[in-house]
Design a protein around this motif. Structure first.
Motif, PDB file in Angstrom:
ATOM      1  N   GLU A  14      11.073   0.236  -8.289  1.00 41.06           N
ATOM      2  CA  GLU A  14       9.993   1.140  -7.843  1.00 41.06           C
ATOM      3  C   GLU A  14       9.374   2.178  -8.879  1.00 41.06           C
ATOM      4  O   GLU A  14       8.305   2.742  -8.596  1.00 41.06           O
ATOM      5  CB  GLU A  14      10.098   1.785  -6.506  1.00 41.06           C
ATOM      6  N   LEU A  15      10.386   2.628  -9.936  1.00 42.32           N
ATOM      7  CA  LEU A  15       9.928   3.289 -10.851  1.00 42.32           C
ATOM      8  C   LEU A  15       9.439   2.608 -12.299  1.00 42.32           C
ATOM      9  O   LEU A  15       8.804   3.405 -13.076  1.00 42.32           O
ATOM     10  CB  LEU A  15      11.226   4.169 -11.262  1.00 42.32           C
ATOM     11  N   CYS A  16       9.401   1.392 -12.336  1.00 36.49           N
ATOM     12  CA  CYS A  16       9.148   0.579 -13.327  1.00 36.49           C
ATOM     13  C   CYS A  16       7.457   0.014 -13.161  1.00 36.49           C
ATOM     14  O   CYS A  16       7.065  -0.281 -12.132  1.00 36.49           O
ATOM     15  CB  CYS A  16       9.866  -0.648 -13.625  1.00 36.49           C
ATOM     16  N   LEU A  17       6.884   0.148 -14.517  1.00 33.93           N
ATOM     17  CA  LEU A  17       5.353  -0.079 -14.322  1.00 33.93           C
ATOM     18  C   LEU A  17       5.105  -1.278 -14.917  1.00 33.93           C
ATOM     19  O   LEU A  17       4.052  -1.902 -14.944  1.00 33.93           O
ATOM     20  CB  LEU A  17       4.623   0.913 -14.691  1.00 33.93           C
ATOM     21  N   LYS A  18       6.009  -1.845 -16.158  1.00 34.93           N
ATOM     22  CA  LYS A  18       5.361  -2.816 -16.982  1.00 34.93           C
ATOM     23  C   LYS A  18       6.425  -3.963 -17.220  1.00 34.93           C
ATOM     24  O   LYS A  18       7.856  -3.473 -16.933  1.00 34.93           O
ATOM     25  CB  LYS A  18       4.884  -2.218 -18.250  1.00 34.93           C
ATOM     26  N   ARG A  35       6.046  -6.666  -8.502  1.00 40.01           N
ATOM     27  CA  ARG A  35       5.248  -5.592  -7.972  1.00 40.01           C
ATOM     28  C   ARG A  35       3.817  -6.222  -7.179  1.00 40.01           C
ATOM     29  O   ARG A  35       3.230  -6.979  -7.857  1.00 40.01           O
ATOM     30  CB  ARG A  35       4.780  -4.557  -8.798  1.00 40.01           C
ATOM     31  N   THR A  37       1.043  -5.237  -3.680  1.00 38.06           N
ATOM     32  CA  THR A  37       0.529  -4.179  -2.753  1.00 38.06           C
ATOM     33  C   THR A  37       1.241  -4.375  -1.476  1.00 38.06           C
ATOM     34  O   THR A  37       0.905  -3.401  -0.594  1.00 38.06           O
ATOM     35  CB  THR A  37      -0.997  -4.383  -2.753  1.00 38.06           C
ATOM     36  N   ALA A  41       8.650  -3.034  -4.543  1.00 36.37           N
ATOM     37  CA  ALA A  41       8.874  -3.670  -5.876  1.00 36.37           C
ATOM     38  C   ALA A  41      10.406  -4.048  -6.185  1.00 36.37           C
ATOM     39  O   ALA A  41      11.224  -3.518  -5.361  1.00 36.37           O
ATOM     40  CB  ALA A  41       8.657  -2.665  -7.069  1.00 36.37           C
TER      41      ALA A  41
END
Length: 59
Positions: A14-18, A35, A37, A41
């Motif tokens: 949940e803290l990773c974006l890429k 990830r 909507t 995640a």
């Protein structure tokens, strides 16, 4: 699984974006960050293997 390794350090999905070289904490194989909507995640193996964490979630 919700935790993977990045540069040998645990990271939470949940803290990773890429995209990055995330690795399974159990078997060391590469995993992919998923990830969206509608779901929380998580990390998943690229293909089903014999890793124990591929059947369930990690804490």
């Amino acid at each position: 699984m919700k935790v993977a390794l990045l540069h040998r350090r645990p990271v939470r999905a949940e803290l990773c974006l890429k995209r990055a070289d995330y690795r399974c904490a159990d078997c060391g194989q590469q995993v992919v960050l998923c990830r969206g909507t509608k779901k929380v995640a998580y990390f998943a193996h690229h293909k089903r293997d014999e890793c124990g964490s591929s059947d369930g979630e990690t804490p």
